[in-house]
Design an enzyme around this catalytic site. Structure first.
Site, mmCIF file in Angstrom:
data_model
loop_
_atom_site.group_PDB
_atom_site.id
_atom_site.type_symbol
_atom_site.label_atom_id
_atom_site.label_comp_id
_atom_site.label_asym_id
_atom_site.label_seq_id
_atom_site.Cartn_x
_atom_site.Cartn_y
_atom_site.Cartn_z
ATOM 1 N N HIS A 70 26.371 -21.115 -23.425
ATOM 2 C CA HIS A 70 26.368 -20.286 -22.226
ATOM 3 C C HIS A 70 25.098 -20.573 -21.439
ATOM 4 C CE1 HIS A 70 28.605 -16.923 -20.413
ATOM 5 N NE2 HIS A 70 27.439 -16.604 -19.848
ATOM 6 N N ASP A 123 31.402 -5.726 -20.419
ATOM 7 C CA ASP A 123 30.576 -6.700 -19.689
ATOM 8 C C ASP A 123 31.246 -7.087 -18.384
ATOM 9 O OD1 ASP A 123 28.497 -8.715 -19.207
ATOM 10 O OD2 ASP A 123 30.162 -10.097 -19.485
ATOM 11 N N ARG A 133 26.830 -5.013 -11.410
ATOM 12 C CA ARG A 133 25.442 -5.468 -11.210
ATOM 13 C C ARG A 133 25.343 -6.401 -10.014
ATOM 14 N NH1 ARG A 133 24.686 -8.569 -16.279
ATOM 15 N NH2 ARG A 133 22.779 -9.295 -15.326
ATOM 16 N N SER A 163 24.632 -8.886 -21.700
ATOM 17 C CA SER A 163 25.844 -9.440 -21.084
ATOM 18 C C SER A 163 26.249 -10.725 -21.815
ATOM 19 C CB SER A 163 25.561 -9.717 -19.598
ATOM 20 O OG SER A 163 26.498 -10.600 -19.055
ATOM 21 N N LYS A 194 29.368 -11.128 -24.969
ATOM 22 C CA LYS A 194 30.506 -12.041 -24.760
ATOM 23 C C LYS A 194 30.600 -13.054 -25.895
ATOM 24 C CE LYS A 194 29.565 -13.478 -20.470
ATOM 25 N NZ LYS A 194 29.061 -12.653 -19.415
HETATM 26 N N1 URA Z 1 25.448 -14.899 -17.244
HETATM 27 C C1 URA Z 1 26.047 -13.858 -17.825
HETATM 28 O O1 URA Z 1 27.069 -14.002 -18.505
HETATM 29 N N2 URA Z 1 25.528 -12.642 -17.648
HETATM 30 C C2 URA Z 1 24.430 -12.435 -16.923
HETATM 31 O O2 URA Z 1 24.005 -11.314 -16.820
HETATM 32 C C3 URA Z 1 23.791 -13.533 -16.310
HETATM 33 C C4 URA Z 1 24.328 -14.772 -16.484
#
Ligand code: URA
Length: 434
Positions: free
Chosen positions: A82, A161, A168, A183, A187
C-alpha cells in the site's frame, strides 16, 4: 454511551477509551451517527492527535467493522502493498503484476483518489470493461487461478475506513498520522495480508511533508503490524516531484504499460524494484534483495510481467486490446505543449501543485460525488536537475475544456521552476523502516 460526550472528550484533548472508539466505529457504520457528528470527531482527532493505544484501538475497530478475509485456503504467504499516496503514483499497476509473475500471490484492494493524490482504482477503471467491484468469491478465485487480482474497496472489508476516507477527503482532514495509519492498517488487516510492504511517501506531493513525520507514520504502522501479528516493512520514498512523467488516469495506465514493456522512468523503476524486492523476500521467495531486483528486471525483459498484467485485466473483463495498442485509449480534445521561456536547469516541480492542476482539469475529485475524466492530465517532459533551453517543451497538458486548458498551461509553466545553476537530484529512496 453518547457521541456528543466522545466528541467533547477529544475536543478537550482527553484520551478515548477502547469502548468509546468501538462504539463510534460501530454506530457510524450502522448510520446511527450522522456525518456531521463524525466530521466533528474526525476534526478533533486531526487537531489533537491520538495516543499509540488509541490509534491501535481505532485500527482494530475499523478492521473489525466488516468481514476479515480468510486467504488461508491459498496456502501461500500473502504479502500486500500500500502507498500513503502520491502524485503520478502508478507503482501498484507496475509492481503487482511484476511480483505476481515471480510467484508472489497478489490480493490487492486499492483506493480512489484522495485529496490531490490519485487512486489506483480510478486509474484501473480507465481500462474499458475492467471490473474493480467483483465479489469476494471471485476475488479469491482469481488469486487462486492466476495469482493476482486488483479490486476496489467494494467488498464488505473495513467499511468504516471507506466511510471515514471519503469523509476526511471532503472536510480536509487527510494529513493526520493516526488517521492515515488506522486507515491503511485496518484495510490491510481486513484483506487477509500476513505481511505488508508500505510505500511511505515524503515531500510536498505526499501527506507527510518531511522525513521526521514520515518516520513517525512508518513506526506507528509497524507497531500496529506487530500487535496484529503482521510483519510490516516501510520504504520511505521521495514525493517532492511527481513519480515518472505522466499524471492523470489513462495517461498513468499507459505509462505503467510502457513500464511493463521495458520503458522505465528511473525514479519509478527504483521505487518498484525496492518495494518488489521486499515483497519477494517477505513472501519467502528470495532473501537476497539485489538478486530479487535482477529477477524482476528479467521478468520485464522477457515479457512475463506484461503478460501477467494482460492476464489479470482479461480475467476481470477488461478490453486487453487497449494494453496491446495504447493508442486506443480515449484522448483529450486539447493536447498542448508548454514551452520554456528561458535557459537553465529544472530546480523544482512541486508535486502537490501538479496534483492540483490535474484535479483542476478533472483527473481527480474536488467533491466526493464528482465524476472523473479519465483522459485529462499532464505529461512532464523534464525532471528535476535536467537542462532546459528556451523554446524546449517542459510539459504537455491534456484537457477537455478550453478554459481549463489555458489555466493549466499557465500553472504548469509557473510550477516548473528553472534556475541558472546546475541542480543536484535528490535520492528517490530515503530509507527503510522495519
Ligand atoms: N491511503 C489510505 O488508504 N488511507 C489514507 O488515509 C491515506 C492514504
Amino acid at each position: 454511551m453518547n457521541i456528543l460526550e466522545i466528541i467533547d472528550k477529544k475536543k478537550n484533548k482527553q484520551e478515548l477509551a477502547k469502548e468509546e472508539i468501538e462504539f463510534f466505529i460501530s454506530a457510524y457504520v450502522k448510520e446511527e451517527i450522522a456525518d456531521y457528528q463524525a466530521a466533528a470527531l474526525v476534526m478533533a482527532i486531526f487537531l489533537n492527535g491520538m495516543t499509540k493505544e488509541e490509534t491501535t484501538n481505532l485500527t482494530i475497530a475499523m478492521a473489525n467493522s466488516g468481514e476479515i478475509l480468510d486467504l488461508s485456503k491459498l496456502n501461500k504467504t500473502i504479502v500486500d502493498k500500500h502507498s500513503t499516496g502520491g502524485v503520478g503514483d502508478k507503482v501498484s499497476i507496475c509492481l503487482l503484476p511484476l511480483v505476481a509473475s515471480l510467484g508472489v500471490p497478489v490480493a490487492k484492494m486499492s483506493g480512489r483518489g484522495l485529496g490531490f493524490t490519485g487512486g489506483t482504482v480510478d486509474k484501473m477503471q480507465s481500462i474499458p470493461g475492467y471490473k474493480t467491484d467483483i465479489d469476494i468469491h471471485n476475488f479469491i478465485e482469481n488469486v487462486e487461478n492466476i495469482g493476482i487480482s486488483m479490486i476496489s474497496q467494494t467488498l464488505n472489508l473495513a467499511p468504516a475506513d471507506k466511510k471515514l476516507y471519503a469523509l476526511r477527503d471532503s472536510i480536509s482532514c487527510v494529513e493526520s498520522i493516526p488517521l492515515i495509519a488506522s486507515s491503511i492498517m485496518s484495510k490491510k488487516i481486513a484483506s487477509g495480508a500476513e505481511k505488508i510492504v508500505l510505500d511511505v511517501t515524503v515531500g510536498n506531493g505526499a501527506f507527510m511533508k518531511n522525513i521526521e513525520d514520515a518516520k513517525m507514520l512508518a513506526n506507528e504502522m509497524i507497531e500496529i503490524g506487530k500487535l496484529a501479528n503482521r510483519e510490516t516493512v516501510c520504504i520511505l520514498t521521495n514525493m517532492d516531484e511527481p513519480l515518472g512523467y505522466m499524471v492523470g488516469n489513462n495517461l498513468e495506465v499507459i505509462e505503467a504499460i510502457q513500464f511493463l514493456k521495458g520503458s522505465m522512468p528511473e525514479d519509478l523503476k527504483q521505487v518498484v524494484l525496492e518495494l518488489g524486492s521486499y515483497m519477494i523476500k517477505l513472501a519467502g521467495l528470495g532473501n537476497n534483495l539485489e538478486e530479487n531486483k535482477l529477477r524482476m528486471l528479467e521478468k520485464i525483459n522477457s515479457g512475463g510481467a506484461f503478460n501477467k498484467f494482460v492476464e489479470m485485466v482479461k480475467n476481470q473483463d477488461g478490453d486487453i486490446s487497449y494494453l496491446i495498442d495504447t493508442n486506443k485509449f480515449d484522448k483529450a480534445q486539447y493536447i498542448e505543449e508548454v514551452i520554456s521561456t528561458k535557459d537553465g536547469y529544472v530546480q523544482e516541480i512541486n508535486a502537490e501543485n501538479i496534483g492540483k492542476i490535474a484535479c483542476g482539469l478533472g483527473a481527480g475529485r474536488i467533491r466526493k460525488e464528482d465524476i472523473i475524466d479519465y483522459s485529462v492530465g499532464l505529461k512532464l517532459c523534464k525532471k528535476v536537475s535536467e537542462k532546459v533551453t528556451k523554446g524546449e517543451t517542459l510539459g504537455i497538458v491534456y484537457a477537455n475544456d478550453m478554459k481549463k486548458l489555458e489555466i493549466a498551461k499557465k500553472q504548469l509553466l509557473d510550477t516548473v521552476v528553472i534556475c541558472d545553476k546546475e541542480v543536484q537530484r535528490f535520492p528517490t529512496i530515503f530509507g527503510i523502516c522495519k
